[in-house]
Design a protein around this motif. Sequence first.
Motif, mmCIF file in Angstrom:
data_model
loop_
_atom_site.group_PDB
_atom_site.id
_atom_site.type_symbol
_atom_site.label_atom_id
_atom_site.label_comp_id
_atom_site.label_asym_id
_atom_site.label_seq_id
_atom_site.Cartn_x
_atom_site.Cartn_y
_atom_site.Cartn_z
ATOM 1 N N PRO A 1 20.746 -30.152 1.790
ATOM 2 C CA PRO A 1 21.388 -28.878 1.451
ATOM 3 C C PRO A 1 20.390 -27.735 1.518
ATOM 4 N N ARG B 1 14.612 -26.316 -12.266
ATOM 5 C CA ARG B 1 14.428 -27.169 -11.105
ATOM 6 C C ARG B 1 12.939 -27.475 -10.908
ATOM 7 N N GLU C 1 29.333 -24.454 5.419
ATOM 8 C CA GLU C 1 29.397 -23.799 4.105
ATOM 9 C C GLU C 1 28.016 -23.710 3.460
ATOM 10 N N PHE D 1 19.702 -23.366 0.896
ATOM 11 C CA PHE D 1 20.105 -22.059 0.382
ATOM 12 C C PHE D 1 19.210 -21.031 1.061
ATOM 13 N N LEU E 1 20.893 -20.088 -7.551
ATOM 14 C CA LEU E 1 21.350 -21.222 -6.767
ATOM 15 C C LEU E 1 22.682 -21.754 -7.292
ATOM 16 N N PRO E 2 23.478 -22.353 -6.417
ATOM 17 C CA PRO E 2 24.730 -22.972 -6.871
ATOM 18 C C PRO E 2 24.465 -24.022 -7.940
ATOM 19 N N THR E 3 25.395 -24.176 -8.843
ATOM 20 C CA THR E 3 25.194 -25.115 -9.958
ATOM 21 C C THR E 3 25.030 -26.552 -9.489
ATOM 22 N N ASP E 4 25.604 -26.887 -8.308
ATOM 23 C CA ASP E 4 25.494 -28.256 -7.814
ATOM 24 C C ASP E 4 24.317 -28.444 -6.856
ATOM 25 N N PHE E 5 23.464 -27.423 -6.738
ATOM 26 C CA PHE E 5 22.290 -27.549 -5.881
ATOM 27 C C PHE E 5 21.323 -28.537 -6.526
ATOM 28 N N ILE F 1 21.806 -16.076 -12.023
ATOM 29 C CA ILE F 1 21.826 -17.480 -11.609
ATOM 30 C C ILE F 1 21.862 -17.479 -10.093
ATOM 31 N N PRO G 1 25.271 -21.978 1.626
ATOM 32 C CA PRO G 1 25.203 -20.807 0.747
ATOM 33 C C PRO G 1 24.021 -19.919 1.111
ATOM 34 N N HIS G 2 24.175 -18.612 0.902
ATOM 35 C CA HIS G 2 23.120 -17.686 1.299
ATOM 36 C C HIS G 2 23.232 -16.376 0.522
#
Length: 285
Positions: A158, A247, A179, A160, A198-202, A196, A181-182
């Motif tokens: 994945p 992270r 899809e 970003f 990054l996506p929560t599921d990153f 926030i 994300p950016h």
Amino acid sequence: MATHFLEGEIPNEHPEEASFHIIPVPLETSVSYGSGTAFGPEAIIEASTQLELWDGKSVPADDGIHTAEPIDCSKDISKTIDEIEDAVAYAVECEAVPFILGGEHTVTIGALRALKQKHGRFGVVQFDAHADLRDIYEGSLYSHACVMRRASEDLKLPIFQIGVRALCLEEVEYREKMEIPHLDARKLHLRGIPKILLPTDFPEKIYITFDVDGLDPSVIRATGTPVPGGISWHDALTLLERAVSNRKIIGADVVELAPSEGDHGSDFAAAQLVYQIMGLCPLED
């Protein structure tokens, strides 16, 4: 390598005792505008001798930094990538965080391969003026313009993307299809930095790949493909801080510096960037 990172301030730590491995990769095979990335690693290391050890919050150098010998980039590109992979795998074996100094952005592929073997799934946070999502560019799968396509399509990692402001229709369509994300430069300018990022599921584990053309040319002009409207220095630091929140950085690279005679500021900013990212790495006691 005649000089090691932060020479004059710290010794070149033994690889098994260092928390960070600097891996210089003077690769320049597919640059598409200005040249000079082969001299980027040496310029960053030379400029690092002028850094202060205090990064504003801590002294990352206290954890030990080992500067490896430069990767031999005279071979076929696939063999060079293999050697990068081996060097990063060795850093991981030493329980160190690998930091690749480019050289063109293609160097990231070798690092991601090695870290995939160790960690399985992790996320790639890309700072860049370009999406680098072309499948083939100028006849090569391993062009600097294809590195994120290899990460996404071949390694299934994945991504970003931050700061992008120059991309082709193929890349637009691939981003939409996958899809990805950016936070592109224009949106960043208009809306600011989200709390926030990054996506929560990153993934919790992340790799930072920082093409210096992601920064505005007023910060770093010495790069092969400078694009106006980039990220400011302090915004870059804030973006990095928010990217690593909750992270863990498992590796990083700073790439595409093309030193220009008399432009010490670009070299120094790239060296400072490397050291600032080190300071964001939470290390186990």
